[in-house]
Design a protein around this motif. Structure first.
Motif, PDB file in Angstrom:
ATOM      1  N   GLY A 192       0.757  -1.118  -0.082  1.00  0.00           N
ATOM      2  CA  GLY A 192       0.063   0.110   0.089  1.00  0.00           C
ATOM      3  C   GLY A 192       0.835   1.506  -0.082  1.00  0.00           C
ATOM      4  O   GLY A 192       0.410   2.306   0.382  1.00  0.00           O
ATOM      5  N   SER A 193       2.126   1.067  -0.544  1.00  0.00           N
ATOM      6  CA  SER A 193       2.910   2.503  -0.633  1.00  0.00           C
ATOM      7  C   SER A 193       2.314   3.426  -1.509  1.00  0.00           C
ATOM      8  O   SER A 193       1.825   2.966  -2.794  1.00  0.00           O
ATOM      9  CB  SER A 193       4.322   2.142  -0.939  1.00  0.00           C
ATOM     10  OG  SER A 193       5.170   3.303  -1.108  1.00  0.00           O
ATOM     11  N   TRP A 194       2.265   4.617  -1.298  1.00  0.00           N
ATOM     12  CA  TRP A 194       1.907   5.651  -2.397  1.00  0.00           C
ATOM     13  C   TRP A 194       2.952   6.132  -3.272  1.00  0.00           C
ATOM     14  O   TRP A 194       2.516   6.815  -4.220  1.00  0.00           O
ATOM     15  CB  TRP A 194       1.424   6.818  -1.595  1.00  0.00           C
ATOM     16  CG  TRP A 194       0.037   6.817  -0.840  1.00  0.00           C
ATOM     17  CD1 TRP A 194      -1.071   7.324  -1.304  1.00  0.00           C
ATOM     18  CD2 TRP A 194      -0.189   6.438   0.471  1.00  0.00           C
ATOM     19  NE1 TRP A 194      -2.108   7.424  -0.399  1.00  0.00           N
ATOM     20  CE2 TRP A 194      -1.667   6.460   0.722  1.00  0.00           C
ATOM     21  CE3 TRP A 194       0.366   5.782   1.466  1.00  0.00           C
ATOM     22  CZ2 TRP A 194      -2.495   6.074   1.906  1.00  0.00           C
ATOM     23  CZ3 TRP A 194      -0.396   5.320   2.484  1.00  0.00           C
ATOM     24  CH2 TRP A 194      -1.576   5.493   2.715  1.00  0.00           C
ATOM     25  N   GLY A 195       3.987   5.361  -3.290  1.00  0.00           N
ATOM     26  CA  GLY A 195       5.040   5.693  -4.221  1.00  0.00           C
ATOM     27  C   GLY A 195       6.115   6.145  -3.966  1.00  0.00           C
ATOM     28  O   GLY A 195       6.227   6.522  -2.596  1.00  0.00           O
ATOM     29  N   PRO A 196       7.095   6.425  -4.709  1.00  0.00           N
ATOM     30  CA  PRO A 196       8.455   7.022  -4.363  1.00  0.00           C
ATOM     31  C   PRO A 196       8.203   8.352  -3.633  1.00  0.00           C
ATOM     32  O   PRO A 196       7.284   9.073  -3.870  1.00  0.00           O
ATOM     33  CB  PRO A 196       9.151   7.142  -5.774  1.00  0.00           C
ATOM     34  CG  PRO A 196       8.638   6.343  -6.813  1.00  0.00           C
ATOM     35  CD  PRO A 196       6.979   6.205  -6.156  1.00  0.00           C
ATOM     36  N   PRO A 247       1.317   9.291   4.058  1.00  0.00           N
ATOM     37  CA  PRO A 247      -0.237   9.829   4.285  1.00  0.00           C
ATOM     38  C   PRO A 247      -0.509   9.309   5.427  1.00  0.00           C
ATOM     39  O   PRO A 247      -1.942   9.359   5.771  1.00  0.00           O
ATOM     40  CB  PRO A 247      -0.520   9.546   3.024  1.00  0.00           C
ATOM     41  CG  PRO A 247       0.331   9.786   1.988  1.00  0.00           C
ATOM     42  CD  PRO A 247       1.730   8.864   2.835  1.00  0.00           C
ATOM     43  N   ILE A 248      -0.181   8.175   6.029  1.00  0.00           N
ATOM     44  CA  ILE A 248      -0.955   7.331   6.928  1.00  0.00           C
ATOM     45  C   ILE A 248      -1.221   8.301   8.299  1.00  0.00           C
ATOM     46  O   ILE A 248      -1.972   8.108   9.058  1.00  0.00           O
ATOM     47  CB  ILE A 248      -0.311   6.118   7.547  1.00  0.00           C
ATOM     48  CG1 ILE A 248       1.028   6.306   8.158  1.00  0.00           C
ATOM     49  CG2 ILE A 248      -0.130   5.038   6.409  1.00  0.00           C
ATOM     50  CD1 ILE A 248       1.500   5.025   9.098  1.00  0.00           C
ATOM     51  N   HIS A 261      -2.443   1.345  10.450  1.00  0.00           N
ATOM     52  CA  HIS A 261      -1.451   0.620  11.192  1.00  0.00           C
ATOM     53  C   HIS A 261      -1.846  -0.836  11.210  1.00  0.00           C
ATOM     54  O   HIS A 261      -1.322  -1.883  11.213  1.00  0.00           O
ATOM     55  CB  HIS A 261      -1.125   1.101  12.651  1.00  0.00           C
ATOM     56  CG  HIS A 261      -0.497   2.502  12.530  1.00  0.00           C
ATOM     57  ND1 HIS A 261      -1.398   3.681  12.516  1.00  0.00           N
ATOM     58  CD2 HIS A 261       0.637   2.842  12.385  1.00  0.00           C
ATOM     59  CE1 HIS A 261      -0.549   4.746  12.598  1.00  0.00           C
ATOM     60  NE2 HIS A 261       0.674   4.366  12.273  1.00  0.00           N
ATOM     61  N   LEU A 262      -3.359  -0.898  11.735  1.00  0.00           N
ATOM     62  CA  LEU A 262      -3.898  -2.212  11.872  1.00  0.00           C
ATOM     63  C   LEU A 262      -3.788  -2.977  10.517  1.00  0.00           C
ATOM     64  O   LEU A 262      -3.517  -4.201  10.559  1.00  0.00           O
ATOM     65  CB  LEU A 262      -5.539  -2.374  12.258  1.00  0.00           C
ATOM     66  CG  LEU A 262      -6.137  -3.310  12.189  1.00  0.00           C
ATOM     67  CD1 LEU A 262      -5.592  -4.379  13.316  1.00  0.00           C
ATOM     68  CD2 LEU A 262      -7.654  -3.249  12.657  1.00  0.00           C
ATOM     69  N   PHE A 271       7.539  10.046   4.689  1.00  0.00           N
ATOM     70  CA  PHE A 271       7.924  10.907   3.326  1.00  0.00           C
ATOM     71  C   PHE A 271       9.502  10.987   3.289  1.00  0.00           C
ATOM     72  O   PHE A 271      10.096  10.766   4.387  1.00  0.00           O
ATOM     73  CB  PHE A 271       7.543  12.339   3.832  1.00  0.00           C
ATOM     74  CG  PHE A 271       5.853  12.319   3.858  1.00  0.00           C
ATOM     75  CD1 PHE A 271       5.168  12.329   2.543  1.00  0.00           C
ATOM     76  CD2 PHE A 271       5.187  12.730   4.751  1.00  0.00           C
ATOM     77  CE1 PHE A 271       3.709  12.368   2.431  1.00  0.00           C
ATOM     78  CE2 PHE A 271       3.988  12.815   4.813  1.00  0.00           C
ATOM     79  CZ  PHE A 271       2.984  12.996   3.804  1.00  0.00           C
ATOM     80  N   PHE A 272       9.671  10.956   2.086  1.00  0.00           N
ATOM     81  CA  PHE A 272      11.398  10.985   1.943  1.00  0.00           C
ATOM     82  C   PHE A 272      11.882   9.667   2.313  1.00  0.00           C
ATOM     83  O   PHE A 272      13.215   9.598   2.304  1.00  0.00           O
ATOM     84  CB  PHE A 272      11.904  12.187   2.481  1.00  0.00           C
ATOM     85  CG  PHE A 272      11.636  13.407   1.861  1.00  0.00           C
ATOM     86  CD1 PHE A 272      11.577  13.897   0.445  1.00  0.00           C
ATOM     87  CD2 PHE A 272      10.632  14.262   2.697  1.00  0.00           C
ATOM     88  CE1 PHE A 272      10.921  14.912   0.071  1.00  0.00           C
ATOM     89  CE2 PHE A 272       9.963  15.600   2.239  1.00  0.00           C
ATOM     90  CZ  PHE A 272      10.241  15.904   0.834  1.00  0.00           C
ATOM     91  N   HIS A 273      11.152   8.524   2.395  1.00  0.00           N
ATOM     92  CA  HIS A 273      11.812   7.080   2.648  1.00  0.00           C
ATOM     93  C   HIS A 273      12.537   7.336   4.373  1.00  0.00           C
ATOM     94  O   HIS A 273      13.413   6.430   4.380  1.00  0.00           O
ATOM     95  CB  HIS A 273      12.681   6.902   1.756  1.00  0.00           C
ATOM     96  CG  HIS A 273      12.216   6.918   0.472  1.00  0.00           C
ATOM     97  ND1 HIS A 273      13.060   6.741  -0.690  1.00  0.00           N
ATOM     98  CD2 HIS A 273      10.728   6.612  -0.162  1.00  0.00           C
ATOM     99  CE1 HIS A 273      12.068   6.649  -1.903  1.00  0.00           C
ATOM    100  NE2 HIS A 273      10.951   6.380  -1.374  1.00  0.00           N
TER     101      HIS A 273
END
Length: 543
Positions: A71-75, A81-82, A92-93, A110-112
């Motif tokens: 479910g990552s929003w991308g690079p 955004p969680i 988190h669940l 954000f920013f890994h």
């Protein structure tokens, strides 16, 4: 370490500029030292950004091999955004369900930037108990809370926290809480009287319960905490109640305001032309003024009062441990945490009973069988604490409510030094999430019905008595009050108060939702509250 690199980048840029400009002037084309510094800064900061965003998280981080959720929003954005997701803790669940066998879940903000989610009892025990002083509440959360709570027990760390907790603990002893049960019960009876009067006056059986829950719990903390009857139930315009309701009302704007404090310095946010800044200044000023007046009034009254006063403020004043300002800070904490914890729990319990009529009926039957008259129980012949604590289904309903709707659904700790969690190396500066909402509902810990309201899980089927850990195998599967030295000091107080409120209210009213089709949603910033209040249809019953 990654957090030390920005200083190194500036130093290296200065050194490179000095060497190239002064030793190799014919090779470097910049006409000034400043120009050389700017060029090298651009180059080095670009390399630093590449290191932070790509090289360290994907190739060097000691956490990179841990299980990761989908479910990552991308690079760049990753799982950042969680922090905006609602209800807090639900994202988190989902992560825990994605990685059901993981004790530690690694995700990137954000920013890994590395983040850890504690998903097993062993990992939680390490952070909260075994290595509790390797982890602290994040500085930005503490700065946000200090606006409302001052330097009280919830916002201090290290030796100051140890000192405060040591001297506050006697006020929350089992013996002291037992003495407060009659206060809880009598105010619960007053709540029912006020509710009946409100229904009669408006000739309407629909009531917004959350407002009354706030009033009664504030009155209880007033008597039990200050030795003072605030009288909120009798005064709907009470300044203290209206101030807290304004602060704690779960709105989108307040959610954004809270997140902004996670991303930017408080000084920057206060500079913004934001009306909420002014309202925050006014409400926090009002709270501090009211608490200062409470402390001054109590000190004056104690000169003539008996030493037998059992309220929390009297006990703390007699200890001579805190300055006047320190007492105000503790009072801010007690008023906020002391009323909000039980107010939210009582509201959610009423909702769960309203949508589960069979549970409600069974609970009322147990209460009526054990207590023939709600006023008779206040006589000296009855050990109220022992009686309420012995009712298995009442305690099961309370526990199940606290499990499903923890007052603080998401908490976080930051590693203040290099340490380990479940033998995994954790670098200093790593943010670790402890999420009661997710842990309390995790099917890996509570079984496939973890998301269901089932009080029976808290009752031993063989003996019929209440058990301490429900259907889970570890007490660390229940995180509503956390554990260890940073656990909620008022847990006994909150549990006792909820028992009394729920027993009296369920014994006095039959509850149903005003709109049976309404889907109640949890919101809030720090605490969990129903977004649009809690509208119930009430029918008085014979007791």
């Amino acid at each position: 370490m990654a957090s030390q690199l920005p200083v190194k980048v500036v130093f290296v840029s200065l050194l490179e500029a000095a060497v190239s400009f002064h030793l190799f002037p014919n090779v470097f084309s910049a006409r000034s030292f400043t120009g050389a510094f700017v060029v090298y800064s651009v180059i080095n900061w670009s390399i630093y950004a590449l290191y932070i965003v790509v090289i360290y998280p994907f190739f060097l981080s000691p956490l990179r091999h841990l299980p990761k959720p989908s479910g990552s929003w991308g690079p760049i954005i990753a799982h950042g955004p969680i922090m905006f997701s609602r209800p807090p803790g639900e994202a988190h669940l989902k992560m825990m369900k994605d990685c059901p066998d993981a004790g530690l879940i690694h995700f990137r903000s954000f920013f890994h930037v590395d983040r850890l989610l504690l998903a097993s009892p062993a990992a939680i025990a390490d952070v909260l108990v075994h290595k509790t002083y390797d982890f602290e509440k994040t500085p930005w959360i503490r700065a946000f809370l200090k606006q409302f709570l001052g330097d009280g027990l919830l916002t201090t760390e290290g030796e100051e926290h140890k000192h405060q907790r040591k001297h506050i603990m006697p006020a929350f002893s089992f013996r002291h809480i037992k003495e407060l049960y009659p206060v809880f019960w009598s105010k619960s009876l007053e709540l029912c009287d006020v509710v009946k009067a409100e229904m009669a006056e408006k000739m309407n059986d629909v009531l917004e319960l959350n407002h009354f829950a706030t009033q009664v719990t504030m009155d209880i903390i007033g008597l039990a905490g200050l030795g003072r009857d605030i009288g909120s139930l009798r005064n709907s315009e009470d300044e203290l109640i209206s101030t807290y309701e304004e602060i704690l009302e779960p709105t989108s704007e307040k959610g954004i305001y809270f997140v902004m404090h996670l991303l930017f310095p408080p000084r920057f946010i206060k500079m913004l032309p934001w009306k909420l800044n002014e309202r925050t200044r006014i409400t926090t000023g009002s709270l501090k003024r009211i608490c200062t007046e409470f402390v001054q009034e109590k000190k004056a009254r104690m000169k003539t009062e008996s030493e037998e006063q059992i309220d929390i403020l009297s006990i703390l004043l007699r200890s001579n441990t805190f300055s006047d300002q320190g007492m105000v800070d503790q009072l801010l904490t007690f008023l906020a945490a002391g009323h909000e914890t039980t107010s939210s729990a009582f509201t959610w319990a009423s909702h769960l009973l309203a949508i589960n009529p069979s549970v409600q009926t069974r609970l009322r039957a147990e209460i009526h069988e054990a207590i023939s008259s709600p006023k008779w129980i206040l006589t000296d012949k009855v050990d109220l604490a022992a009686l309420l604590e012995s009712l298995p289904y009442l305690n099961a309903v309370c526990n199940e409510t606290l499990r499903l709707f923890p007052t603080i659904p998401v908490s976080a700790r930051i590693a203040v030094r290099n340490t380990t969690i479940s033998s995994q190396h954790v670098p200093a500066g790593t943010l670790c999430f402890i999420v009661p909402w997710a842990i309390n509902r995790n099917p890996a810990l509570w079984g496939p019905d973890a998301g269901e309201f089932r009080p029976e899980r808290w009752i031993d089927q063989e003996t019929g008595r209440a058990n301490g850990i429900g259907s889970a195998e570890s007490n660390y599967a229940f995180l509503t009050f956390l554990h260890g030295p940073r656990s909620c000091i008022g847990e006994r107080f909150a549990r006792a108060e909820l028992r009394a409120l729920l027993a009296v209210f369920c014994g006095s009213f039959e509850m149903s939702m005003a709109d049976p089709k309404e889907v109640v949603r949890a919101g809030g910033t720090i605490t969990s509250k129903p977004i649009n209040g809690m509208k119930l249809r009430l029918k008085p019953v014979d007791w």
